[in-house]
Design a protein around this motif. Structure first.
Motif, PDB file in Angstrom:
ATOM      1  N   VAL A 115       0.870  -1.171   0.000  1.00 47.86           N
ATOM      2  CA  VAL A 115       0.000   0.000   0.000  1.00 47.86           C
ATOM      3  C   VAL A 115       0.908   1.222   0.000  1.00 47.86           C
ATOM      4  N   LEU A 116       0.883   1.959  -1.100  1.00 50.42           N
ATOM      5  CA  LEU A 116       1.794   3.095  -1.245  1.00 50.42           C
ATOM      6  C   LEU A 116       1.477   4.163  -0.207  1.00 50.42           C
ATOM      7  N   LEU A 157       9.474  13.568  -1.134  1.00 54.21           N
ATOM      8  CA  LEU A 157       8.725  12.358  -0.807  1.00 54.21           C
ATOM      9  C   LEU A 157       7.838  11.932  -1.977  1.00 54.21           C
ATOM     10  N   GLU A 158       7.135  12.882  -2.578  1.00 51.54           N
ATOM     11  CA  GLU A 158       6.220  12.494  -3.650  1.00 51.54           C
ATOM     12  C   GLU A 158       6.966  12.030  -4.898  1.00 51.54           C
ATOM     13  N   ARG A 159       8.187  12.512  -5.120  1.00 50.38           N
ATOM     14  CA  ARG A 159       8.953  12.015  -6.272  1.00 50.38           C
ATOM     15  C   ARG A 159       9.356  10.566  -6.063  1.00 50.38           C
ATOM     16  N   LEU A 160       9.772  10.216  -4.853  1.00 48.80           N
ATOM     17  CA  LEU A 160      10.107   8.818  -4.569  1.00 48.80           C
ATOM     18  C   LEU A 160       8.859   7.941  -4.640  1.00 48.80           C
ATOM     19  N   LEU A 161       7.743   8.445  -4.147  1.00 48.91           N
ATOM     20  CA  LEU A 161       6.488   7.690  -4.206  1.00 48.91           C
ATOM     21  C   LEU A 161       6.078   7.422  -5.655  1.00 48.91           C
ATOM     22  N   SER A 162       6.288   8.391  -6.519  1.00 49.28           N
ATOM     23  CA  SER A 162       5.851   8.250  -7.907  1.00 49.28           C
ATOM     24  C   SER A 162       6.589   7.138  -8.638  1.00 49.28           C
ATOM     25  N   ALA A 216      19.530   0.040  -0.749  1.00 42.85           N
ATOM     26  CA  ALA A 216      18.431  -0.465  -1.573  1.00 42.85           C
ATOM     27  C   ALA A 216      17.775   0.665  -2.361  1.00 42.85           C
ATOM     28  N   ILE A 217      17.612   1.829  -1.728  1.00 42.71           N
ATOM     29  CA  ILE A 217      17.004   2.973  -2.409  1.00 42.71           C
ATOM     30  C   ILE A 217      17.906   3.473  -3.530  1.00 42.71           C
ATOM     31  N   ILE A 218      19.193   3.566  -3.264  1.00 42.15           N
ATOM     32  CA  ILE A 218      20.142   4.017  -4.297  1.00 42.15           C
ATOM     33  C   ILE A 218      20.062   3.112  -5.523  1.00 42.15           C
ATOM     34  N   LEU A 219      20.041   1.809  -5.292  1.00 42.19           N
ATOM     35  CA  LEU A 219      20.012   0.862  -6.414  1.00 42.19           C
ATOM     36  C   LEU A 219      18.687   0.933  -7.164  1.00 42.19           C
ATOM     37  N   LYS A 220      17.576   1.101  -6.438  1.00 41.46           N
ATOM     38  CA  LYS A 220      16.284   1.255  -7.110  1.00 41.46           C
ATOM     39  C   LYS A 220      16.286   2.489  -8.001  1.00 41.46           C
ATOM     40  N   ILE A 221      16.833   3.576  -7.501  1.00 40.39           N
ATOM     41  CA  ILE A 221      16.904   4.814  -8.278  1.00 40.39           C
ATOM     42  C   ILE A 221      17.700   4.593  -9.560  1.00 40.39           C
ATOM     43  N   ALA A 234      17.928  11.122  -0.969  1.00 40.92           N
ATOM     44  CA  ALA A 234      17.644  10.141  -2.030  1.00 40.92           C
ATOM     45  C   ALA A 234      16.933  10.804  -3.205  1.00 40.92           C
ATOM     46  N   ALA A 235      15.981  11.694  -2.925  1.00 41.80           N
ATOM     47  CA  ALA A 235      15.250  12.364  -4.005  1.00 41.80           C
ATOM     48  C   ALA A 235      16.185  13.251  -4.818  1.00 41.80           C
ATOM     49  N   HIS A 236      17.143  13.860  -4.166  1.00 45.06           N
ATOM     50  CA  HIS A 236      18.140  14.667  -4.887  1.00 45.06           C
ATOM     51  C   HIS A 236      18.956  13.774  -5.821  1.00 45.06           C
ATOM     52  N   TYR A 237      19.266  12.580  -5.367  1.00 44.51           N
ATOM     53  CA  TYR A 237      20.016  11.645  -6.216  1.00 44.51           C
ATOM     54  C   TYR A 237      19.129  11.174  -7.372  1.00 44.51           C
ATOM     55  N   LEU A 238      17.836  10.976  -7.119  1.00 44.55           N
ATOM     56  CA  LEU A 238      16.895  10.616  -8.175  1.00 44.55           C
ATOM     57  C   LEU A 238      16.894  11.671  -9.278  1.00 44.55           C
ATOM     58  N   ASP A 239      16.907  12.942  -8.880  1.00 48.11           N
ATOM     59  CA  ASP A 239      16.866  14.037  -9.850  1.00 48.11           C
ATOM     60  C   ASP A 239      18.172  14.158 -10.641  1.00 48.11           C
TER      61      ASP A 239
END
Length: 616
Positions: free
Chosen positions: A369-370, A475-480, A505-510, A594-599
């Motif tokens: 459940v997101l 938060l919403e960028r990671l959720l998306s 785990a988050i870094i690798l998912k990104i 993490a979101a900064h790394y996503l971007d």
């Protein structure tokens, strides 16, 4: 012996006769209407009834014999109702009318559902039903659907209308008309992945009262029983060992229906993995496997579940419950961020509040459940096709992201959007306007909302679930991308301390989801080696990020990590002061980092469009 001339004459007469018979066999009937609704799913019935009540002539084109679709042919007889914060149902209109005729319960008899749908259709003189028909072709001309060709038995139909509405589960009409779509979770870069199908099982000769007593005595951990419905039983499902690797019994969801003095039980719990949702062959093979497994499940229930000692397995429902297939790219793509911000659009036509409950997609990809919105709006634009401006798409294949669809796909809001679509068509015909002009027509929107009993004055334009300006965007960028979750309680554990393994785990998912160029084959192993279950510190967070960027961190002094990370733009402005200090990080800080790394990584071009990023 026949001479040459006689033989030729016979052949000519034979050809003429064949052509005559063929002409009679393929006789074409031309029918024109205001609206053609494709498919007798609950959404199709709703749209047809809504338009007919507005005085429009409607053709309901069905490939099945009876209406009801998923609710009847797959026997999905349990409703995922959407409630407000006072536990009141927020979906009204024709859905509420149908629901009341069923008895206003969250569960119902599939046969009763079918009967009510039939009665609702029969009550409207303006609806012409063509059932058991096959859609043969769709003619598109100048950005519009020009006509449909369908066939029933030996009769052909050429159907024309001002507007067309696709209410099929998979959007078959829209696909044939050339509309763009993606399948499953392709928008979060999980290709060839979608929620599992389910074979609903039906048992007779069961004793619900006996099970209710056992549940009240806490015989089954995490189980519940209310009225005619039992659910939970998570450990019960886990303890069952399937004989097929592509099948799994999850926690039981049981609906009891009275039948001639006894009770039948419908169980929604048998997950079928690796079923191509667009392949009849794949579905047929899955049904065969499910039929074999059902016999074993019967024995398991007889031996382990109170009230099922004398249970008998009935014939399996004709169709599988398929949760997901195509997601179409409409005039607006409803995004995860919209649900998280609990957004109310100017063209909102209905409300929803169901949690983003994404079911398991594979044995190694469990459901989650997101998060759980209190409410959000669904705009009319999510129903309007982009390539054919006289086409609407309602139901689970409407313009939703895969994760937003985990909420918006459920029946009550889906039937609401279908009713809204039927009224929108009527308004477009009456006012000689396009569907996009109806989007801007406040009078038409008010009419839709009035029919569905929606008062948007009670809602702000936005009300983010986590209203923290420092955290919200991150938060919403990671959720998306499905990288973090909040669960039913929206508990993101922001003040708790994550460990190094979680951050890894988050870094690798990104990197995987963004198809990072620097995700070399040694990176996952290197990060796993460098991380442990220890609390995540600022020093080790920077170390792991630098390692992901293939920096030789073991040859660097810890005091060099910050400056190197700053130089490589791995440090967000919000965390500059935090990351200069050697201390443990909280989850909020990890999310921002993490979101900064996503971007840092560009979204792959093929994902931008299907993620709705052209609306940003």
């Amino acid at each position: 012996m026949l001479n040459r001339e006689t033989l030729v004459s016979i052949m000519v007469l034979t050809i003429i006769l064949i052509c005559s018979l063929t002409s009679n066999t393929l006789a074409v009937e031309e029918i024109n209407s205001d609206l053609i609704v494709f498919s007798g799913e609950p959404e199709g019935v709703t749209a047809a009834v809504a338009a007919a009540r507005e005085g429009k002539n409607v053709i309901l084109l069905m490939f099945r014999e009876k209406p009801g679709g998923l609710m009847t042919y797959a026997a999905l007889n349990f409703l995922d109702l959407n409630y407000d914060n006072k536990s009141r149902n927020i979906n009204h209109g024709i859905f509420s009318e149908w629901h009341q005729k069923l008895g206003s319960s969250i569960s119902f008899s599939p046969k009763k559902a079918e009967t009510v749908f039939e009665e609702m259709l029969a009550a409207e003189e303006n609806i012409t039903i063509i059932n058991l028909a096959e859609l043969k072709s769709v003619k598109v001309k100048a950005g519009k659907i020009y006509y449909l060709e369908a066939e029933k038995n030996n009769k052909s139909y050429r159907l024309t209308a001002d507007f067309y509405l696709d209410a099929s589960q998979d959007g078959d009409l829209a696909a044939a008309a050339g509309e763009d779509y993606f399948i499953g979770t392709a928008d979060i870069n999980l290709k060839n992945s979608w929620m599992a199908s389910t074979q609903i099982l039906k048992f007779s000769n069961v004793n619900p009262q006996k099970l209710k007593k056992a549940v009240r005595n806490n015989k089954y951990y995490g189980s519940h029983f209310r009225n005619d419905h039992a659910w939970g039983f998570s450990n019960f499902g886990k303890s069952y060992q399937s004989q097929n690797d592509n099948l799994r019994l999850r926690g039981l969801n049981i609906v009891f229906i009275e039948n001639n003095g006894g009770y039948d039980a419908y169980i929604n719990a048998l997950l079928l993995f690796n079923v191509d949702p667009l392949s009849e062959k794949s579905a047929a093979e899955a049904k065969k496997s499910a039929a074999v497994e059902a016999e074993l499940i019967l024995k398991y229930l007889q031996a382990n579940l109170e009230g099922f000692e004398k249970a008998e397995l009935n014939d399996l429902p004709q169709e599988l419950y398929r949760r997901e297939s195509r997601h179409f790219l409409t005039e607006y793509q409803l995004k995860t961020q919209d649900l998280f911000r609990q957004k109310i659009f100017k063209d909102t036509i209905t409300l929803a509040s169901y949690p983003l409950d994404y079911q398991a997609a594979a044995q190694d990809y469990p459901g989650f459940v997101l998060f759980n919105p209190e409410y959000y709006g669904i705009p009319l634009r999510t129903l309007i096709a982009r390539k054919n401006d006289n086409l609407l798409i309602v139901g689970r294949s409407s313009g939703y992201s895969s994760l937003a669809a985990a909420s918006a796909r459920v029946l009550p809001p889906a039937m609401n959007t279908a009713e809204a679509a039927g009224i929108a068509v009527s308004e477009a015909v009456n006012k000689n306007k396009s569907l996009l002009e109806i989007v801007e027509d406040e009078e038409s929107l008010k009419k839709i909302r009035s029919a569905l009993k929606i008062n948007l004055n009670n809602y702000p334009a936005e009300a983010p679930i986590i209203d923290d300006p420092q955290l919200l965007g991150s938060l919403e960028r990671l959720l998306s991308w499905g990288i973090t979750i909040g669960g039913y309680n929206n508990n993101f554990k922001l003040d708790t301390v994550p460990n190094e393994k979680e951050f890894t785990a988050i870094i690798l998912k990104i990197m995987q989801k963004k198809e990072a160029d620097n995700l070399y084959e040694w990176v996952p192993g290197s990060l796993e080696t460098l991380s442990s279950n220890k609390k995540l510190t600022t020093t080790n967070a920077l170390k792991l990020l630098l390692a992901a960027e293939s920096q030789r961190v073991l040859e660097m002094n810890e005091d060099q990590y910050f400056n190197k990370a700053l130089e490589m733009d791995l440090v967000p402005d919000k965390l500059i002061v935090v990351l200069t200090k050697k201390r443990v990080m909280n989850r909020k800080e990890m999310i921002i980092l993490a979101a900064h790394y996503l971007d840092r990584f560009e979204t792959p071009s093929d994902l931008k469009a299907i993620r709705g990023e052209y609306f940003d």
